[in-house]
Write an enzyme that holds these catalytic residues in place. Structure first.
Site, mmCIF file in Angstrom:
data_model
loop_
_atom_site.group_PDB
_atom_site.id
_atom_site.type_symbol
_atom_site.label_atom_id
_atom_site.label_comp_id
_atom_site.label_asym_id
_atom_site.label_seq_id
_atom_site.Cartn_x
_atom_site.Cartn_y
_atom_site.Cartn_z
ATOM 1 N N GLY A 171 0.834 -1.061 0.090
ATOM 2 C CA GLY A 171 -0.046 -0.058 0.043
ATOM 3 C C GLY A 171 0.916 1.363 0.183
ATOM 4 C CD GLU A 483 3.062 15.717 -1.149
ATOM 5 O OE1 GLU A 483 1.901 16.167 -0.501
ATOM 6 O OE2 GLU A 483 2.825 14.372 -1.568
#
Length: 594
Positions: A171, A483
């Site tokens: 995941g 980010e």
């Protein structure tokens, strides 16, 4: 002799602490707690009923697995010894699991696990929100240890007898940090977008994604291959490091073990032969803080008296900043102890050298502040022999359940020279409560004005302007993750250089800087609102002293994207999943073909 006595599920601790005048004081407590450390810190022994230990661990995990922005904090300490094979410690939010021995191998547990199942069947075992948790100073005997985490987590000083998986069934994961540890078999990073492995030893490393950095690892396990075909960055030695202090229990009682500085370090600092260099400070040298009784005034009084501070798990609302004036002070938290700004003056200001600040989460408050923490030493003639070190220190603006939005111009300002940062996540929340462009308002994540500052695993995300501003000379950066903001409403509100350049670079190295060195830089754009391009992920001067290796940009989704990797070098990323890499940028030139 100091001793632990256990029976009938009841732990009785007979602890003799030195008091004034040399007189001993006996303190007796029970039910897996000590009065000294309060109700949020648990102590277990191999002689305790394993069913009772497991019941406490399970009850806590039942609430903390999904408690992303909750107010509960816990620490579970295990006395040296080997624990029953039935014990499984699942590590949730705001939870720390640690051994109390002088060596990790003194405390042996069968299983430590951090899974990513709590988002449900549609969660895809997504670990990208598995933040704020810690494991340190113990041995794990299980064949497969799953540690599926992202930012604001640490696994330090552990001995894994089997294999270590940094993901949950592949995941998504966006970590992370592992240091000073030994893994007898492989480490599988799987889907991890980025990772710093510092001063570790393992047989084999498997997995790569965007930016996997090895610094000072034992070379026998480091995988072959490098950019652009592989995402591996290898730094042979850790130039300078001071490992995080930790709570231990010896024949002299509780103390804080403080490892010595290491230079040009390779591999873990500890060995089973006990060769690690350091010293133990008795717990009486520390003011043990508790959330239900302590205020900024009581904490400041302890600091003024020359005490170190050990923050037990909890949230500490501070109506004024703590001011540290004594050199070599230690501020150590456990269980993700959280200091929250209750005024416009921030949380922490230092005017001393050789400090240790570790294991704490710093939250913004509703009043705007210039910085949540300012690390700045006075210009004294006698310099501390130790650098100020920040280990596992995390900052957060927004996301928490507060009646008003939280804000800060910057989270961290470093004025002092020679500071070491070791695993920092500085985060303007992109989800949770009170999150929007005009709610959790910021400018920068971190501003570094000091010279010769070294950062290992610096992660800075979503701030309105430059994520990282580096003004100091001689900077050293090993593994950077960032980010840019998701929520820019329109391009006119996201332009730098007096409106002449699209967006704000994630890393901005000031034009006056002549020397800056970095390895393993990853900057990603999730252009959720699809309106704001970014000219360059990184801006630097072009002098010969600017030396940067392995920079990657990735457009996660949205349009438009990032036009350049560094300055005007490197191609654009304009489609979902597209990435660009610059292998070596020095003196204003792309040296990929050298």
């Amino acid at each position: 002799m100091k001793r632990f006595i256990f029976g009938m599920g009841m732990m009785i601790l007979a602890l003799f602490l030195s008091a004034c005048g040399g007189k001993n004081e006996e303190v007796t407590v029970s039910d897996f707690h000590t009065e000294l450390f309060g109700e949020n810190v648990y102590f277990f022994s191999p002689d305790d009923d394993p069913k009772e230990i497991q019941a406490i661990l399970d009850k806590t995990y039942a609430t903390q697995e999904t408690n992303q922005f909750g107010d509960k904090r816990y620490s579970f300490y295990f006395m040296p010894g080997t624990y029953d094979d039935s014990i499984k410690a699942n590590v949730g939010y705001y939870t720390q699991v640690a051994g109390l021995g002088m060596q990790p191998t003194d405390t042996v547990l069968p299983e430590i696990t951090c899974l990513a199942r709590w988002l449900g069947d549609d969660g895809n075992h997504n670990a990208t929100c598995n933040f704020w948790r810690s494991v340190e100073n113990l041995e794990v005997t299980g064949k497969k240890t799953i540690w599926a985490v992202s930012q604001a987590t640490d696994m330090r000083r552990v001995c894994i007898d089997g294999s270590l998986y940094l993901h949950d069934d592949n995941g998504w994961a966006s970590g992370g940090f592992l240091s000073d540890s030994r893994v007898s078999k492989m480490i599988d990073s799987g889907s991890q977008q980025q990772w710093l492995s510092r001063n570790n030893e393992y047989t084999t490393w498997m997995g790569q994604n965007w930016n996997i950095v090895f610094c000072g690892d034992d070379p026998k396990g480091i995988p072959n291959g490098t950019w652009p075909n592989f995402s591996y960055t290898k730094v042979d030695e850790t130039e300078v490091i001071r490992e995080k202090p930790l709570l231990v229990y010896t024949e002299d009682g509780f103390g804080i073990f403080c490892p010595d500085i290491r230079k040009n370090a390779v591999g873990p600092a500890w060995s089973e032969e006990g060769e690690e260099q350091g010293s133990i400070l008795p717990i009486k040298d520390f003011y043990v803080a508790k959330e239900d009784t302590d205020t900024a005034d009581t904490l400041q009084k302890a600091l003024d008296e020359g005490k170190h501070i050990f923050f037990t798990p909890g949230i500490y609302e501070l109506d004024k900043p703590l001011k540290v004036e004594h050199d070599d002070t230690i501020i150590l938290g456990t269980g993700l102890a959280t200091l929250r700004a209750g005024s416009g003056d921030g949380v922490l200001k230092t005017n001393a050298e050789g400090l240790t600040i570790a294991g704490i989460l710093i939250d913004a408050g509703s009043e705007k502040t210039e910085a949540l923490a300012v690390i700045g030493a006075s210009e004294s003639e006698e310099k501390s022999e130790k650098p100020t070190t920040l280990s596992d220190v995390y900052f957060r603006v927004g996301g928490t359940d507060t009646p008003e939005p939280t804000q800060a111009d910057a989270c961290l300002i470093i004025e002092e020279d020679g500071v070491i940062g070791d695993n920092l996540w500085i985060w303007r929340a992109d989800h949770g409560d009170q999150v929007a462009w005009d709610k959790n308002v910021t400018k920068n994540g971190v501003i570094i004005n000091g010279n010769d500052v070294t950062m290992y695993a610096l992660m800075v995300e979503h701030f309105h302007e430059y994520q990282t501003v580096w003004n100091g000379e001689g900077g050293r950066l090993v593994m950077y993750q960032s980010e840019t903001p998701y929520d820019v409403p329109e391009q006119s509100e996201w332009k730098s250089h007096d409106g002449d350049m699209d967006g704000y670079a994630s890393i901005y190295v000031a034009p006056s800087v002549e020397s800056f060195d970095a390895d393993g830089i990853g900057v990603y754009l999730y252009n959720r609102d699809a309106i704001a391009p970014l000219h360059a992920a990184m801006e630097t001067p072009e002098g010969e002293g600017i030396d940067i290796r392995h920079i990657i940009t990735v457009l996660l989704t949205g349009y438009p994207g990032i036009e350049h990797v560094i300055n005007d070098t490197g191609g654009p990323v304009m489609r979902d999943g597209e990435k660009q890499m610059v292998l070596h940028y020095k003196g204003g030139k792309d040296l990929r073909f050298d």
